[in-house]
Design a protein around this motif. Structure first.
Motif, mmCIF file in Angstrom:
data_model
loop_
_atom_site.group_PDB
_atom_site.id
_atom_site.type_symbol
_atom_site.label_atom_id
_atom_site.label_comp_id
_atom_site.label_asym_id
_atom_site.label_seq_id
_atom_site.Cartn_x
_atom_site.Cartn_y
_atom_site.Cartn_z
ATOM 1 N N ASN A 276 21.404 43.202 22.107
ATOM 2 C CA ASN A 276 22.278 42.038 21.934
ATOM 3 C C ASN A 276 22.500 41.268 23.226
ATOM 4 O O ASN A 276 23.262 40.303 23.252
ATOM 5 N N GLY A 277 21.826 41.687 24.302
ATOM 6 C CA GLY A 277 21.899 40.959 25.559
ATOM 7 C C GLY A 277 23.182 41.189 26.332
ATOM 8 O O GLY A 277 23.548 40.336 27.158
ATOM 9 N N TRP A 278 23.887 42.298 26.123
ATOM 10 C CA TRP A 278 25.135 42.560 26.847
ATOM 11 C C TRP A 278 24.972 43.633 27.913
ATOM 12 O O TRP A 278 25.965 44.049 28.512
ATOM 13 N N LYS B 121 11.720 47.360 25.831
ATOM 14 C CA LYS B 121 11.288 46.478 24.746
ATOM 15 C C LYS B 121 12.487 45.787 24.094
ATOM 16 O O LYS B 121 12.381 44.609 23.691
ATOM 17 N N ALA B 122 13.598 46.478 23.994
ATOM 18 C CA ALA B 122 14.795 45.855 23.431
ATOM 19 C C ALA B 122 15.265 44.695 24.287
ATOM 20 O O ALA B 122 15.706 43.650 23.765
ATOM 21 N N ARG C 229 15.706 38.794 25.298
ATOM 22 C CA ARG C 229 15.433 37.644 26.172
ATOM 23 C C ARG C 229 14.703 36.538 25.403
ATOM 24 O O ARG C 229 15.037 35.355 25.531
ATOM 25 N N LYS C 230 13.725 36.925 24.556
ATOM 26 C CA LYS C 230 13.001 35.910 23.803
ATOM 27 C C LYS C 230 13.858 35.260 22.724
ATOM 28 O O LYS C 230 13.705 34.072 22.403
ATOM 29 N N ALA C 231 14.801 36.056 22.141
ATOM 30 C CA ALA C 231 15.664 35.513 21.082
ATOM 31 C C ALA C 231 16.881 34.794 21.623
ATOM 32 O O ALA C 231 17.640 34.191 20.847
ATOM 33 N N GLY C 232 17.070 34.827 22.968
ATOM 34 C CA GLY C 232 18.225 34.148 23.549
ATOM 35 C C GLY C 232 19.540 34.825 23.152
ATOM 36 O O GLY C 232 20.524 34.147 22.844
ATOM 37 N N MET C 233 19.568 36.139 23.177
ATOM 38 C CA MET C 233 20.761 36.896 22.804
ATOM 39 C C MET C 233 21.622 37.170 24.026
ATOM 40 O O MET C 233 21.116 37.406 25.120
ATOM 41 N N PRO D 193 22.959 30.724 25.000
ATOM 42 C CA PRO D 193 24.003 29.728 25.365
ATOM 43 C C PRO D 193 25.385 30.377 25.268
ATOM 44 O O PRO D 193 25.576 31.436 24.645
ATOM 45 N N PRO D 194 26.379 29.799 25.879
ATOM 46 C CA PRO D 194 27.743 30.300 25.749
ATOM 47 C C PRO D 194 28.243 30.131 24.312
ATOM 48 O O PRO D 194 27.901 29.166 23.633
#
Length: 234
Positions: free
Chosen positions: A204-206, A217-218, A223-227, A232-233
């Motif tokens: 989830n990018g946290w 890989k996660a 990164r590719k999904a912009g998570m 974005p904020p």
């Protein structure tokens, strides 16, 4: 007074007393009823049964059949004297009340300690029950870190901390720490049910994935999904 006269006086007195007595008795007999007031049959006392002697066999009278009361008003039910018969239980109406089958423990099921009331200290660590848990294979985002997305800066570190805190609040993760372990910061893998906590944070990018930690890989997918910090904020 001569003796002969005295005898006559005494005899007359005796006759007078006898006449008065006869009169009184005749008066009483005139008021007595000719028949008794109470029926002699009703005043008879039922003779008690003879006492039983110890050692003698007492005859038992057979029970008398029940006498119906007002058969023209109340009809007694007809009771058929049948023997009880055991029958099988009916099948259940649905599967809702059935007990679930026992869960089989697979070889990959975790063993560890449930940590209640966790308190998040960073985007990849928390404290619970005296333990300080650093999620293995992850690296926390600094709470003061600033991320940029298409020229827009935003506080991704603060947002990552809040996301982890909201997700873990009120839950008890199962972590691979075994008492009596030393109460010091320890890197451990944790799960919530079947969800890997470290994989959830990185995907989830946290949180960042540490090299060789198994979450590289996660992080590429996030990164590719912009998570999370890559997007974005919100």
């Amino acid at each position: 007074m001569t003796p002969a006269r005295k005898m006559l006086v005494h005899a007359g007195a005796a006759l007078g007393i006898g006449a008065v007595a006869l009169t009184i008795m005749a008066a009483k007999s005139a008021h007595r009823p000719s028949q008794p007031i109470f029926d002699p049959v009703s005043t008879q006392v039922r003779a008690l049964p003879p006492p039983r002697h110890q050692g003698a066999a007492a005859a038992v009278a057979p029970p008398s059949p029940a006498r119906p009361i007002s058969p023209e008003v109340v009809a007694p039910p007809e009771i058929a004297r049948l023997e009880l018969e055991r029958i099988e239980a009916r099948p259940p109406l649905g599967d809702l009340g059935l007990a679930p089958p026992p869960k089989r423990i697979g070889p990959d099921d975790w063993e560890g300690t449930l940590l209640y009331r966790p308190v998040v200290t960073s985007s990849a660590s928390f404290e619970a029950m005296g333990y300080t848990i650093l999620l293995s294979g992850t690296k926390a985002i600094g709470s003061d870190q600033i991320c940029a997305f298409e020229g827009i800066s935003w506080r991704c570190g603060e947002r990552a901390l809040l996301a982890f805190r909201y997700w873990l609040r009120g839950r008890a993760p199962l972590c691979q720490v075994f008492p009596p372990a030393e109460r010091q910061p320890v890197a451990a893998a944790c799960r919530l049910g079947k969800q890997d906590v470290g994989a959830w944070l990185v995907s989830n990018g946290w949180a960042h994935a540490l090299p060789g930690g198994g979450y590289e890989k996660a992080e590429e997918v996030a990164r590719k999904a912009g998570m999370g910090m890559f997007g974005p904020p919100d």
